[in-house]
Design an enzyme around this catalytic site. Structure first.
Site, PDB file in Angstrom:
ATOM      1  N   ASP A  90       8.871 -43.105  18.078  1.00 45.30           N
ATOM      2  CA  ASP A  90       8.766 -42.645  19.326  1.00 45.30           C
ATOM      3  C   ASP A  90      10.044 -43.193  20.129  1.00 45.30           C
ATOM      4  O   ASP A  90      10.276 -42.695  21.362  1.00 45.30           O
ATOM      5  CB  ASP A  90       7.576 -43.123  20.183  1.00 45.30           C
ATOM      6  N   ASN A  91      10.969 -43.967  19.667  1.00 43.55           N
ATOM      7  CA  ASN A  91      11.911 -44.202  20.481  1.00 43.55           C
ATOM      8  C   ASN A  91      13.147 -43.421  19.624  1.00 43.55           C
ATOM      9  O   ASN A  91      14.381 -44.263  19.737  1.00 43.55           O
ATOM     10  CB  ASN A  91      12.220 -45.551  20.061  1.00 43.55           C
ATOM     11  N   LYS A 140      10.241 -45.323  35.105  1.00 39.85           N
ATOM     12  CA  LYS A 140       9.596 -46.399  33.766  1.00 39.85           C
ATOM     13  C   LYS A 140       9.111 -47.632  34.731  1.00 39.85           C
ATOM     14  O   LYS A 140       9.935 -48.267  35.179  1.00 39.85           O
ATOM     15  CB  LYS A 140      10.709 -46.797  32.693  1.00 39.85           C
ATOM     16  N   ARG A 166      15.276 -43.466  35.053  1.00 34.51           N
ATOM     17  CA  ARG A 166      16.302 -43.158  34.122  1.00 34.51           C
ATOM     18  C   ARG A 166      16.660 -41.791  33.672  1.00 34.51           C
ATOM     19  O   ARG A 166      15.813 -40.859  34.345  1.00 34.51           O
ATOM     20  CB  ARG A 166      15.199 -43.210  32.619  1.00 34.51           C
ATOM     21  N   ASP A 177      -0.798 -51.951  31.415  1.00 30.45           N
ATOM     22  CA  ASP A 177      -1.014 -51.958  32.915  1.00 30.45           C
ATOM     23  C   ASP A 177      -0.135 -50.998  33.453  1.00 30.45           C
ATOM     24  O   ASP A 177      -0.007 -50.678  34.866  1.00 30.45           O
ATOM     25  CB  ASP A 177      -0.677 -53.526  33.695  1.00 30.45           C
ATOM     26  N   ASP A 195      15.340 -46.143  24.870  1.00 32.03           N
ATOM     27  CA  ASP A 195      14.572 -47.280  24.934  1.00 32.03           C
ATOM     28  C   ASP A 195      15.209 -48.518  24.876  1.00 32.03           C
ATOM     29  O   ASP A 195      15.391 -49.142  23.470  1.00 32.03           O
ATOM     30  CB  ASP A 195      13.169 -47.192  23.850  1.00 32.03           C
TER      31      ASP A 195
HETATM   32  N1  LIG Z   1       3.051 -52.079  30.333  1.00 31.32           N
HETATM   33  C1  LIG Z   1       2.658 -51.104  29.714  1.00 31.32           C
HETATM   34  N2  LIG Z   1       1.437 -50.554  30.304  1.00 31.32           N
HETATM   35  C2  LIG Z   1       1.162 -49.105  29.506  1.00 31.32           C
HETATM   36  N3  LIG Z   1       1.698 -48.585  28.591  1.00 31.32           N
HETATM   37  C3  LIG Z   1       2.980 -49.379  28.024  1.00 31.32           C
HETATM   38  C4  LIG Z   1       3.501 -50.440  28.676  1.00 31.32           C
HETATM   39  N4  LIG Z   1       4.383 -51.010  27.830  1.00 31.32           N
HETATM   40  C5  LIG Z   1       4.610 -50.152  26.862  1.00 31.32           C
HETATM   41  N5  LIG Z   1       3.710 -49.232  26.807  1.00 31.32           N
HETATM   42  C6  LIG Z   1       3.663 -48.026  25.902  1.00 31.32           C
HETATM   43  O1  LIG Z   1       3.678 -48.446  24.809  1.00 31.32           O
HETATM   44  C7  LIG Z   1       4.166 -47.536  23.917  1.00 31.32           C
HETATM   45  C8  LIG Z   1       5.297 -48.204  23.289  1.00 31.32           C
HETATM   46  O2  LIG Z   1       6.291 -48.843  24.167  1.00 31.32           O
HETATM   47  P1  LIG Z   1       8.072 -49.005  24.157  1.00 31.32           P
HETATM   48  O3  LIG Z   1       8.196 -50.386  24.505  1.00 31.32           O
HETATM   49  O4  LIG Z   1       8.420 -48.327  22.529  1.00 31.32           O
HETATM   50  O5  LIG Z   1       8.358 -47.927  25.135  1.00 31.32           O
HETATM   51  P2  LIG Z   1       8.730 -48.099  26.616  1.00 31.32           P
HETATM   52  O6  LIG Z   1       9.763 -49.107  26.584  1.00 31.32           O
HETATM   53  O7  LIG Z   1       7.652 -48.520  27.574  1.00 31.32           O
HETATM   54  O8  LIG Z   1       9.234 -46.795  26.893  1.00 31.32           O
HETATM   55  P3  LIG Z   1      10.299 -45.772  26.630  1.00 31.32           P
HETATM   56  O9  LIG Z   1      10.232 -45.371  25.020  1.00 31.32           O
HETATM   57  O10 LIG Z   1      10.042 -44.271  27.263  1.00 31.32           O
HETATM   58  O11 LIG Z   1      11.668 -46.321  26.838  1.00 31.32           O
HETATM   59  C9  LIG Z   1       4.863 -46.451  24.754  1.00 31.32           C
HETATM   60  O12 LIG Z   1       3.977 -45.504  24.571  1.00 31.32           O
HETATM   61  C10 LIG Z   1       4.679 -47.098  26.232  1.00 31.32           C
HETATM   62  O13 LIG Z   1       4.713 -45.995  27.183  1.00 31.32           O
HETATM   63 MG   LIG Z   2       9.465 -46.520  23.734  1.00 27.47          MG
END
Ligand SMILES: Nc1ncnc2c1ncn2[C@@H]1O[C@H](COP(=O)(O)OP(=O)(O)OP(=O)(O)O)[C@@H](O)[C@H]1O
Ligand SMILES: [Mg+2]
Length: 485
Positions: free
Chosen positions: A250-251, A111, A174, A123, A260
């Protein structure tokens, strides 16, 4: 790379193409290892001691892939705060599935590993603080006995990521039963690819619910199975005062693991409306709302699966509704049993729910600390200290003690069960923030190691734990948590 015990396969990569994009992590400039979870590595059949620290850092940033890795980013969709969006791993890469010595198949995922076709405007990176936060809290959840993804390592990239201020970049490794989400099903349903939806359903059953593989209606069976696991999971969150903070679809994992750890937090003072997340303005994901939201998310899963349940839409809807309609009474029954254990009540008596609710209401009115109050009940019997005095005023203490006496095993039996379900140590925000601050600003990992050691045995007593049991003082209180994405 020297043998560390990898057995990576990628069964997900055999699913229809629309579900993923093959893609390697983006190399980083100056990798260093920040945290490595040795006990978890052992459980996975992995031994990194044959690698130098530099090799470990190269491995956990994706600069050198482990043997057998077939990296890919997964596609998924999701309702974020109620709004539907097509998403996907925007900053994550699954390397493959490791088969553990005990025969379990788990995803190994990075991640924060760079941009993907699903990154939208992001980013693709993650900051060190939030990745260490996920490491600490996910490991605390595992030690509490709550289904969760795990954290194998955190490595710094040596690059800056720009959030509100520049922050050191990092990658979390993870480990998860899988990364299938409610949103994965929503994604395929939205693409209207029935054949892919059926394959995904079979895949999810095979991976998480193999005992249901032969069922006549696989989609309905999967829905029922996920409902059951999520019911169990949410009750566990409520037991320890955990607030997920971003229960978007999605979480929510199909496996029933917590996934998440964004702006999640453990509640100090008991209040049903507690919210920490800086982005949850309406309190959608407040502590007391979690069961309602879980049901809402499961209804989205049901919708995605409808076309597989029956060719006739009305019949499909009737089946899905039947599966989900008794969610609330089932949750209430599980909640009551869980709370009964927290209060040391054997069996079930008519007045139990009222007795439980009365104390919870008192805690809410008094702003009593959730974990400390239950710890006080557990260890303070027959409760003649300060807490007991306060509870004597309302007559609650006397009624509770009388109820405990009616246990088949009396007070002692109640105390034993309370010791099993009421933690002494939880990852309190002020302690987590203190550890993260030292780690990410000063490069001092001492406070985090000490916190992790305390969290590893959350039900144990010990004088050295006092600092992790304390509620925050007014100036230590953390009111908001941030995703830091
Ligand atoms: N810095 C980033 N760059 C690109 N995509 C991002 C970034 N941060 C979050 N996303 C995307 O935005 C969406 C929502 O983010 P969210 O915070 O729920 O997930 P995450 O913490 O990145 O990942 P996960 O759910 O796998 O723990 C996800 O599809 C995630 O991949
Ligand atoms: Mg997420």
């Amino acid at each position: 790379m020297k043998a560390v015990g990898w057995s990576l396969e990628n069964s997900f990569g055999a699913l229809p193409d629309l579900l993923f994009t093959p893609l390697a992590p983006t190399p980083v400039t100056r990798p260093t290892l920040v945290a490595l979870n040795a006990p978890l590595a052992k459980d996975l059949g992995l031994d990194f001691s044959t690698l130098s620290e530099q090799e470990q850092a190269e491995l956990f940033t994706g600069n050198r892939l482990p043997e057998g890795a077939q990296p890919l980013a997964q596609a998924y969709a999701g309702h974020q705060f109620g709004h539907f969006t097509m998403l996907g791993d925007g900053r994550a890469i699954v390397l493959g599935e490791q088969t553990t010595p005990s025969g379990a198949r788990v995803d190994i995922q990075f991640k924060g590993s760079g941009r993907t076709p699903y990154s939208r405007n992001g980013d693709g990176r993650a900051a060190l603080g939030p990745m260490l936060r996920e490491y600490i809290i996910s490991e605390a959840m595992a030690a509490l006995g709550i289904p969760t993804t795990r954290s194998l390592a955190v490595a710094a990239t040596g690059e800056w990521v720009y959030r509100e201020t520049p922050e050191p970049g990092a990658i979390l490794t993870r480990v998860a039963a899988s990364h299938l989400r409610v949103g994965t099903f929503q994604y395929v349903a939205m693409r209207q690819d029935l054949s892919a939806l059926a394959k995904l359903t079979q895949y999810a059953l095979a991976r998480h619910y193999p005992e249901r593989l032969g069922d006549a209606n696989p989609a309905l069976s999967l829905l029922e199975a996920v409902i059951e696991r999520q019911l169990a999971l949410i009750v566990e969150w409520m037991r320890v005062g955990f607030i997920h903070g971003v229960m978007n679809t999605d979480n929510m994992a199909i496996s029933g693991e917590t996934i998440d750890y964004g702006p999640c937090a453990f509640m100090d003072a008991y209040h049903r409306e507690t919210v920490f997340s800086s982005i949850d303005h309406a309190g959608r994901y407040a502590y007391g709302n979690q069961p309602t939201i879980a049901k809402w998310n499961l209804a989205r899963l049901a919708e995605a699966l409808l076309p597989l349940m029956d060719a006739e839409q009305n019949r499909a809807v009737a089946l899905a509704e039947a599966a989900i309609s008794d969610f609330v009474p089932r949750y209430n029954a599980l909640w009551l049993r869980m709370m009964g254990d927290k209060f040391g009540l054997e069996g079930e008596e008519e007045g139990d729910a009222a007795l439980i609710r009365e104390l919870l209401d008192w805690m809410q009115d008094e702003g009593a600390d959730f974990t400390r109050t239950f710890h006080g009940l557990r260890d303070g019997l027959p409760l003649d200290g300060e807490l007991g005095q306060a509870l004597s005023l309302t007559g609650w203490r006397q009624r509770w003690l009388a109820r405990l006496q009616r246990n088949a095993g009396g007070l002692a039996a109640g105390q034993a069960v309370m010791a099993r379900v009421n933690p002494v140590v939880i990852p309190r925000n002020h302690r987590v923030e203190e550890a993260l601050e030292a780690a990410s600003k000063e490069g001092d990992l001492g406070p985090m190691q000490a916190l992790l050691a305390a969290l590893a045995q959350p039900y144990a007593e010990g004088p050295e734990l006092a600092r992790y049991q304390e509620s925050p003082k007014p100036d230590e209180r953390v009111y908001q948590t941030f995703c830091g994405t």
